[in-house]
Enzyme design. Sequence first.
Site, PDB file in Angstrom:
ATOM      1  N   ASN A   9       0.862  -1.180   0.000  1.00 12.40           N
ATOM      2  CA  ASN A   9       0.000   0.000   0.000  1.00 12.40           C
ATOM      3  C   ASN A   9       0.897   1.227   0.000  1.00 12.40           C
ATOM      4  O   ASN A   9       1.516   1.538   1.015  1.00 12.40           O
ATOM      5  CB  ASN A   9      -0.892  -0.034   1.253  1.00 12.40           C
ATOM      6  CG  ASN A   9      -1.707   1.238   1.424  1.00 12.40           C
ATOM      7  OD1 ASN A   9      -1.771   2.065   0.506  1.00 12.40           O
ATOM      8  ND2 ASN A   9      -2.317   1.398   2.589  1.00 12.40           N
ATOM      9  N   LYS A  11       0.047   4.237  -0.181  1.00 13.52           N
ATOM     10  CA  LYS A  11      -0.597   5.415   0.447  1.00 13.52           C
ATOM     11  C   LYS A  11      -0.404   6.641  -0.458  1.00 13.52           C
ATOM     12  O   LYS A  11      -0.404   6.488  -1.678  1.00 13.52           O
ATOM     13  CB  LYS A  11      -0.057   5.612   1.859  1.00 13.52           C
ATOM     14  CG  LYS A  11      -0.149   4.311   2.676  1.00 13.52           C
ATOM     15  CD  LYS A  11       0.114   4.480   4.130  1.00 13.52           C
ATOM     16  CE  LYS A  11      -0.020   3.115   4.829  1.00 13.52           C
ATOM     17  NZ  LYS A  11       0.105   3.181   6.275  1.00 13.52           N
ATOM     18  N   HIS A  89      -9.384   1.072   5.319  1.00 11.96           N
ATOM     19  CA  HIS A  89      -8.073   1.252   5.946  1.00 11.96           C
ATOM     20  C   HIS A  89      -8.219   2.203   7.134  1.00 11.96           C
ATOM     21  O   HIS A  89      -9.018   3.135   7.091  1.00 11.96           O
ATOM     22  CB  HIS A  89      -7.071   1.818   4.925  1.00 11.96           C
ATOM     23  CG  HIS A  89      -5.666   1.790   5.440  1.00 11.96           C
ATOM     24  ND1 HIS A  89      -5.189   2.699   6.347  1.00 11.96           N
ATOM     25  CD2 HIS A  89      -4.645   0.920   5.207  1.00 11.96           C
ATOM     26  CE1 HIS A  89      -3.926   2.405   6.641  1.00 11.96           C
ATOM     27  NE2 HIS A  89      -3.575   1.328   5.969  1.00 11.96           N
ATOM     28  N   GLY A 165       3.022   2.145  10.762  1.00  8.21           N
ATOM     29  CA  GLY A 165       4.003   3.215  10.602  1.00  8.21           C
ATOM     30  C   GLY A 165       4.752   3.580  11.869  1.00  8.21           C
ATOM     31  O   GLY A 165       5.412   4.621  11.922  1.00  8.21           O
ATOM     32  N   SER A 203       3.934  -2.262  10.208  1.00  2.00           N
ATOM     33  CA  SER A 203       5.390  -2.302  10.421  1.00  2.00           C
ATOM     34  C   SER A 203       6.030  -3.622  10.008  1.00  2.00           C
ATOM     35  O   SER A 203       6.978  -4.083  10.654  1.00  2.00           O
ATOM     36  CB  SER A 203       5.721  -1.959  11.886  1.00  2.00           C
ATOM     37  OG  SER A 203       5.342  -0.628  12.182  1.00  2.00           O
ATOM     38  N   GLY A 225       5.142   1.343   4.388  1.00  2.00           N
ATOM     39  CA  GLY A 225       6.446   1.955   4.111  1.00  2.00           C
ATOM     40  C   GLY A 225       7.427   1.057   3.388  1.00  2.00           C
ATOM     41  O   GLY A 225       8.123   1.501   2.460  1.00  2.00           O
TER      42      GLY A 225
HETATM   43  P1  13P Z   1       3.371   0.278   7.543  1.00  2.00           P
HETATM   44  O1  13P Z   1       3.839  -1.005   6.903  1.00  2.00           O
HETATM   45  O2  13P Z   1       4.095   1.496   7.022  1.00  2.00           O
HETATM   46  O3  13P Z   1       3.347   0.182   9.020  1.00  2.00           O
HETATM   47  O4  13P Z   1       1.850   0.503   7.060  1.00  2.00           O
HETATM   48  C1  13P Z   1       0.951  -0.542   7.180  1.00  2.00           C
HETATM   49  C2  13P Z   1      -0.275  -0.176   6.459  1.00  2.00           C
HETATM   50  O5  13P Z   1      -1.023   0.693   6.863  1.00  2.00           O
HETATM   51  C3  13P Z   1      -0.567  -0.892   5.196  1.00  2.00           C
HETATM   52  O6  13P Z   1      -1.860  -0.628   4.767  1.00  2.00           O
END
Ligand code: 13P
Length: 243
Positions: A9, A11, A89, A165, A203, A225
């Site tokens: 993702n 984002k 989400h 995150g 994460s 990320g």
């Molecule tokens: P991270 O992997 O950056 O923690 O984000 C997870 C997420 O929200 C995937 O949709």
Amino acid sequence: MRRKLAAGNWKMNGLRAARAELDTLEQRHGDAGVDILICPPATLISACEDTPFDIGGQDCHAAVSGAHTGDISAEMLADAGASYVLTGHSERRTDHGETDAMVAAKSQAAYDAGLIAVICIGETLDERENGKTLDVIDAQLAGSIPDSADEENTVIAYEPVWAIGTGKVPTLDQIGEVHAHIRKCLTERFSDGDGMRILYGGSVKGSNAPDIFGVPEVDGALVGGASLKAADFSPIITALENS
Ligand code: 13P
């Protein structure tokens, strides 16, 4: 047998140059033994269409079309080349006030457009610390998944809000407890609930992915990320292939 799924993702990250990351990923995982899904910003969906990977939107409107400035329908995502869409989400639930009912309506819109919905659920830190995790999961599963869900059109992503995150990851026991609970809820409600894939998100990195993928009922990951760069996403895909 559930097919494993590594989903990225992106984002609100990625300009056209980011498309090059998928070329690198294709060199390493063009014929991967697991499904690979990339959810770039909507502006990049068409540009990503000619990869061997599945492409998904990050959100869709519940309506097919109409006066909804700035929104994108599931049909438009499909038309642009997407085969999946994320719904519910936690960042949508928090930033845009999305309720379970709205998530269910969006997921139904996804089915109607022929898309697979990746329905996201997860508790906040406050809810976990107050022992409410499984109650929250129950309510979100009951409210966010349409009755017409099946193993073909639905993937569940368990993403604890406090792990997104932050670099904080639940213990393997905590992940296992929630995934087992989700599986139980799915099999109780849907005749093919055993075939619905359940992803863990929050994460996930190359370093923790092998352990997370060893947890029962974890069918893959939804990665934020660490999905932005092929160099970071590739070890996660490899860990899933080896799990
Ligand atoms: P991270 O992997 O950056 O923690 O984000 C997870 C997420 O929200 C995937 O949709």
